[in-house]
Design a protein around this motif. Structure first.
Motif, PDB file in Angstrom:
ATOM      1  N   ARG A 129     -15.326  11.189 -29.838  1.00  0.00           N
ATOM      2  CA  ARG A 129     -16.111  12.308 -30.350  1.00  0.00           C
ATOM      3  C   ARG A 129     -16.526  12.034 -31.791  1.00  0.00           C
ATOM      4  O   ARG A 129     -17.641  12.375 -32.204  1.00  0.00           O
ATOM      5  CB  ARG A 129     -15.302  13.603 -30.274  1.00  0.00           C
ATOM      6  N   GLY A 133     -19.705  10.424 -32.194  1.00  0.00           N
ATOM      7  CA  GLY A 133     -20.889  11.187 -31.840  1.00  0.00           C
ATOM      8  C   GLY A 133     -21.035  11.495 -30.368  1.00  0.00           C
ATOM      9  O   GLY A 133     -22.052  12.075 -29.951  1.00  0.00           O
ATOM     10  N   PHE A 134     -20.018  11.143 -29.556  1.00  0.00           N
ATOM     11  CA  PHE A 134     -20.137  11.391 -28.123  1.00  0.00           C
ATOM     12  C   PHE A 134     -19.981  12.877 -27.819  1.00  0.00           C
ATOM     13  O   PHE A 134     -19.137  13.565 -28.383  1.00  0.00           O
ATOM     14  CB  PHE A 134     -19.105  10.573 -27.343  1.00  0.00           C
ATOM     15  N   THR A 135     -20.845  13.332 -26.906  1.00  0.00           N
ATOM     16  CA  THR A 135     -20.845  14.735 -26.520  1.00  0.00           C
ATOM     17  C   THR A 135     -20.164  14.966 -25.179  1.00  0.00           C
ATOM     18  O   THR A 135     -19.812  16.098 -24.855  1.00  0.00           O
ATOM     19  CB  THR A 135     -22.291  15.261 -26.446  1.00  0.00           C
ATOM     20  N   GLU A 136     -20.005  13.902 -24.381  1.00  0.00           N
ATOM     21  CA  GLU A 136     -19.351  14.023 -23.080  1.00  0.00           C
ATOM     22  C   GLU A 136     -18.482  12.798 -22.813  1.00  0.00           C
ATOM     23  O   GLU A 136     -18.857  11.667 -23.145  1.00  0.00           O
ATOM     24  CB  GLU A 136     -20.375  14.150 -21.947  1.00  0.00           C
ATOM     25  N   ARG A 158     -11.776  21.464 -29.186  1.00  0.00           N
ATOM     26  CA  ARG A 158     -12.774  22.298 -29.849  1.00  0.00           C
ATOM     27  C   ARG A 158     -12.664  22.190 -31.360  1.00  0.00           C
ATOM     28  O   ARG A 158     -11.586  22.034 -31.894  1.00  0.00           O
ATOM     29  CB  ARG A 158     -12.599  23.769 -29.426  1.00  0.00           C
ATOM     30  N   ALA A 165     -30.242  11.892 -22.561  1.00  0.00           N
ATOM     31  CA  ALA A 165     -28.861  11.481 -22.811  1.00  0.00           C
ATOM     32  C   ALA A 165     -28.781   9.961 -22.697  1.00  0.00           C
ATOM     33  O   ALA A 165     -29.616   9.328 -22.036  1.00  0.00           O
ATOM     34  CB  ALA A 165     -27.902  12.139 -21.823  1.00  0.00           C
ATOM     35  N   ASP A 185     -27.975  13.466 -26.217  1.00  0.00           N
ATOM     36  CA  ASP A 185     -26.579  13.515 -25.806  1.00  0.00           C
ATOM     37  C   ASP A 185     -26.047  12.099 -25.602  1.00  0.00           C
ATOM     38  O   ASP A 185     -26.783  11.196 -25.181  1.00  0.00           O
ATOM     39  CB  ASP A 185     -26.417  14.308 -24.509  1.00  0.00           C
ATOM     40  N   LYS A 186     -24.756  11.921 -25.870  1.00  0.00           N
ATOM     41  CA  LYS A 186     -24.129  10.602 -25.755  1.00  0.00           C
ATOM     42  C   LYS A 186     -22.914  10.720 -24.835  1.00  0.00           C
ATOM     43  O   LYS A 186     -22.009  11.510 -25.101  1.00  0.00           O
ATOM     44  CB  LYS A 186     -23.737  10.079 -27.139  1.00  0.00           C
ATOM     45  N   THR A 243     -29.562  12.678 -33.157  1.00  0.00           N
ATOM     46  CA  THR A 243     -28.609  13.764 -32.895  1.00  0.00           C
ATOM     47  C   THR A 243     -29.078  14.668 -31.752  1.00  0.00           C
ATOM     48  O   THR A 243     -28.284  15.417 -31.196  1.00  0.00           O
ATOM     49  CB  THR A 243     -28.371  14.622 -34.158  1.00  0.00           C
TER      50      THR A 243
END
Length: 228
Positions: free
Chosen positions: A191, A194-197, A228, A118, A162-163, A159
């Motif tokens: 998001r 590309g951010f996942t968290e 979502r 990440a 994780d970002k 990809t």
């Protein structure tokens, strides 16, 4: 959190292996070059320059990677050394526990690309005081693009990394916790990059992290469903 400011790779590796075992493989290491202020002088040393911190991180991360994946490691570097450092049986997670590498500069981004599972950013520190939200988005987009370039250099698909955005340090740092809608808008825009968290600091009164705890709890309960 691992920082060269007050950690050594050999002792940190042993602590992490123990934590990984105790937690049943639920540990992720957050690691970066470390900050200034009390973080930089915790052991009584003079604070290092940004270049010195980057130099140490560039040696720290690969050595820690080896210590967590090899049974015995010997190494002699500019800043760190290890002599038959043994870490048997190793991590519960294989080949080792994940690294979340905090970086904004080119050297750190290359470390994240090569060793991270990440990548973590707080945005562009130059925009903290006088920047605008739009400038922050553009700067973070640039970081994401540079991360992708660093991954491409070693044949890695960005990809798969994780970002993570650590909030509280961007020009609009107060806005995400003003309301549920404000947070959903903030998180949605990141998001799209590309951010996942999105990591949100627990409210702390009379600080940059001050917020209404009821709003904070509403965000925790309802925002995931709306994003979502």
């Amino acid at each position: 959190m691992g920082s060269p400011n007050f950690r050594h790779p050999v002792t940190l590796a042993k602590e992490l292996i123990s934590l990984d075992d105790i937690s049943g493989g639920r540990v992720t290491l957050g690691i970066g070059a470390g900050g200034t202020g009390f973080d930089a002088t915790a052991l009584g040393q003079e604070p290092w320059t940004p270049r010195e911190r980057a130099d140490r991180l560039a040696e720290f991360v690969p050595l820690l990677d080896r210590l967590l994946t090899e049974d015995s490691v010997s190494y002699e570097g500019d800043f760190y050394s290890a002599h038959e450092a043994r870490n048997i049986p190793g991590c519960v997670q294989r080949p080792r526990l994940p690294f979340a590498v905090a970086a904004t500069g080119p050297r750190g981004l290359r470390l994240a690309a090569r060793h991270g599972q990440a990548w973590v950013t707080t945005g562009d520190p130059k925009l903290y005081e006088n920047g605008t939200p739009e400038q922050s988005i553009q700067a973070i987009r640039g970081q994401v693009e540079k991360l992708a370039d660093a991954c491409a250099e070693i044949g890695r698909d960005v990809t798969g990394l994780d970002k993570i955005l650590l909030t509280g340090f961007t020009p609009d740092r107060a806005r995400p916790l003003e309301s549920l809608g404000a947070f959903v808008d903030f998180a949605g825009r990141h998001r799209d990059l590309g951010f996942t968290e999105i990591v949100v600091h627990w409210p702390v009164a009379d600080s940059d992290f001050a917020a209404d705890e009821k709003v904070f709890e509403q965000i925790a309960m309802e925002a995931p469903g709306q994003l979502r």
